[in-house]
Write an enzyme that holds these catalytic residues in place. Structure first.
Site, PDB file in Angstrom:
ATOM      1  N   GLU A 247       0.835  -1.209   0.000  1.00 23.73           N
ATOM      2  CA  GLU A 247       0.000   0.000   0.000  1.00 23.73           C
ATOM      3  C   GLU A 247       0.870   1.260   0.000  1.00 23.73           C
ATOM      4  OE1 GLU A 247      -3.352   2.097   2.934  1.00 23.73           O
ATOM      5  OE2 GLU A 247      -2.064   0.469   3.668  1.00 23.73           O
ATOM      6  N   LYS A 302     -10.006   2.270  -3.099  1.00 21.18           N
ATOM      7  CA  LYS A 302     -10.398   1.659  -1.836  1.00 21.18           C
ATOM      8  C   LYS A 302     -11.877   1.913  -1.557  1.00 21.18           C
ATOM      9  CE  LYS A 302      -8.569   0.980   2.844  1.00 21.18           C
ATOM     10  NZ  LYS A 302      -7.540   1.386   3.820  1.00 21.18           N
ATOM     11  N   CYS A 354      -5.244  -2.939   2.791  1.00 18.37           N
ATOM     12  CA  CYS A 354      -5.070  -2.915   4.246  1.00 18.37           C
ATOM     13  C   CYS A 354      -6.356  -3.249   4.997  1.00 18.37           C
ATOM     14  CB  CYS A 354      -4.507  -1.556   4.676  1.00 18.37           C
ATOM     15  SG  CYS A 354      -3.748  -1.593   6.316  1.00 18.37           S
TER      16      CYS A 354
END
Length: 425
Positions: A247, A302, A354
């Site tokens: 990330e 995301k 994540c």
């Protein structure tokens, strides 16, 4: 005295995370299974029997033990002094949650609240999943098996003599018969090996070690970028089909950078998957996965933003000044509407960033493979990477998915749906 006993009960309750988690972190999964199987049952017993007069303080210490690290990101802000206040605030929130979870001593109430605890998400934060205490255990992690474990613990504690055999029946029901073995499911892929297999997709999963204190420093950007390109060149030299970087491996708006053309050229010979920020035409910023392939690039934004870290889960009129106060920006990250996939050859991978890797949303349609990229430098050193791995393993087992994890400042790994099916990278 109440506070002391609440601390003792909470410490026992958290043994699967702290004792089992240490063995997991050290790569000793088989040893972890022994401890987590036993300590997980002990956690259920503690939850069922902790006196209701301790309910708030028990929850306070459970919240502190599991989530004290949530305030550590303030180390990298001008408001570092807030760290202990954030820890106390989070602990109080979970003290209130457990105040209601343990409101009655009744077994019926405790069974009910144990079963629904994983659906309680304060401010959208969904990491209190007691079933994940059994991620590395001989027991299955679905709700019915968890219910069987609860009944087994109750029967073992309350029944006498040969009636205790009933508890054995419940525990046998909860055993994960099909997955208590070493499973080579992830071996459908050739991951981090020097031997190239023409019949498999060869993937290079990288781990980086960039401290968060350096990640946003302009003077460090040259080193960070050079390191990323070296990892890509090495994977290309090793004839890998794809390379995965963590990330925000490129900690800036990558699609506005001159590097985008260089990465597109490299993407002709090897698929590059890497994290970076993205700005759209309306100047909204996203935390994204970039995929460079066949001379072009695509992205996955995301979907599930981390509460308070990436979004403030409050009405906008409250969130806006708080963002300005804490992060120096009135506008926060934007979120996408649905998960995205990455196709490499014939294989399709769900892409997750994540916190998303620990969210059920990413697994609902049971993807065969999930690629998770993380930057755990915000919270290292802490229990966070261990708790993250236990949650990812929980979802891998629950949805029968292989999860490939590339991380910064914590170990990378491949997790399968079997108890002993992991590969530490």
């Amino acid at each position: 005295m109440r506070i002391f006993w609440a601390l003792i009960f909470a410490a026992i309750f958290l043994l699967p995370v702290y004792v089992g988690g240490i063995f997991i972190y050290l790569g000793l999964e088989k040893t972890a299974v022994i401890f987590e199987s036993f300590f997980g049952l002990l956690s259920i017993w503690i939850f069922l029997l902790v006196p209701r007069v301790l309910k708030f303080w028990f929850g306070f210490f459970v919240g502190l033990g599991l989530f004290y690290w949530t305030g550590l990101s303030f180390r990298f802000s001008p408001m570092e002094f807030l760290i202990p206040f954030v820890m106390i605030f989070v602990s109080i929130v979970y003290g209130v949650v457990f105040y209601f979870l343990l409101f009655y001593n009744s077994y019926f109430w405790r069974i009910f609240t144990l079963m629904i605890a994983s659906y309680i998400h304060p401010f959208g934060f969904d990491w209190l999943v007691i079933e994940s205490f059994f991620s590395y255990s001989i027991f299955a992690v679905d709700k019915w098996s968890f219910f069987g474990l609860i009944l087994g613990v109750i029967a073992l504690w309350n029944f006498r003599r040969y009636y205790k055999l009933i508890s054995i029946c419940f525990l046998l029901f909860a055993l994960d018969w099909g997955h208590i073995r070493e499973d080579g499911k992830w071996q459908d892929l050739n991951i981090n090996t020097s031997e190239i297999n023409k019949d498999k997709l060869n993937l290079k999963i990288t781990t980086t070690d960039i401290p968060q204190s350096e990640k946003w420093e302009e003077k460090e950007m040259s080193y960070i970028v050079d390191n990323n390109f070296n990892l890509i060149y090495q994977a290309k030299q090793d004839h890998q089909n794809a390379v995965v970087l963590p990330e925000t491996a490129f900690p800036f708006v990558l699609n506005r950078s001159f590097l985008i053309d260089n990465l597109k050229i490299l993407g002709k010979d090897i698929v590059i998957i890497a994290g970076g920020l993205r700005e759209d035409d309306n100047h909204r910023i996203y935390n994204s996965i970039y995929i460079f392939q066949n001379g072009n690039f695509s992205y996955i934004d995301k979907v599930v933003l981390a509460p308070f870290g990436e979004k403030i889960p409050l009405p906008e009129f409250l969130a806006k000044p708080l963002r300005k106060m804490f992060f120096g920006e009135e506008i926060g990250l934007s979120d996408a509407k649905k998960p995205g996939n990455i196709q490499i050859g014939k294989e399709v991978f769900r892409g997750a960033i994540c916190y998303e890797g620990t969210s059920a949303i990413m697994y609902k349609d049971k993807p065969k493979y999930v690629i998770v990229i993380s930057n755990n430098a915000w919270f290292v050193p802490s229990i966070e990477p261990i708790l993250q791995r236990m949650l990812i393993k929980y979802y891998a087992r629950l949805y029968k998915t292989v999860v490939i994890h590339s991380s910064n400042q914590s170990p990378s790994y491949v997790l399968s749906s079997s108890v002993f099916g992991d590969k530490n990278l």
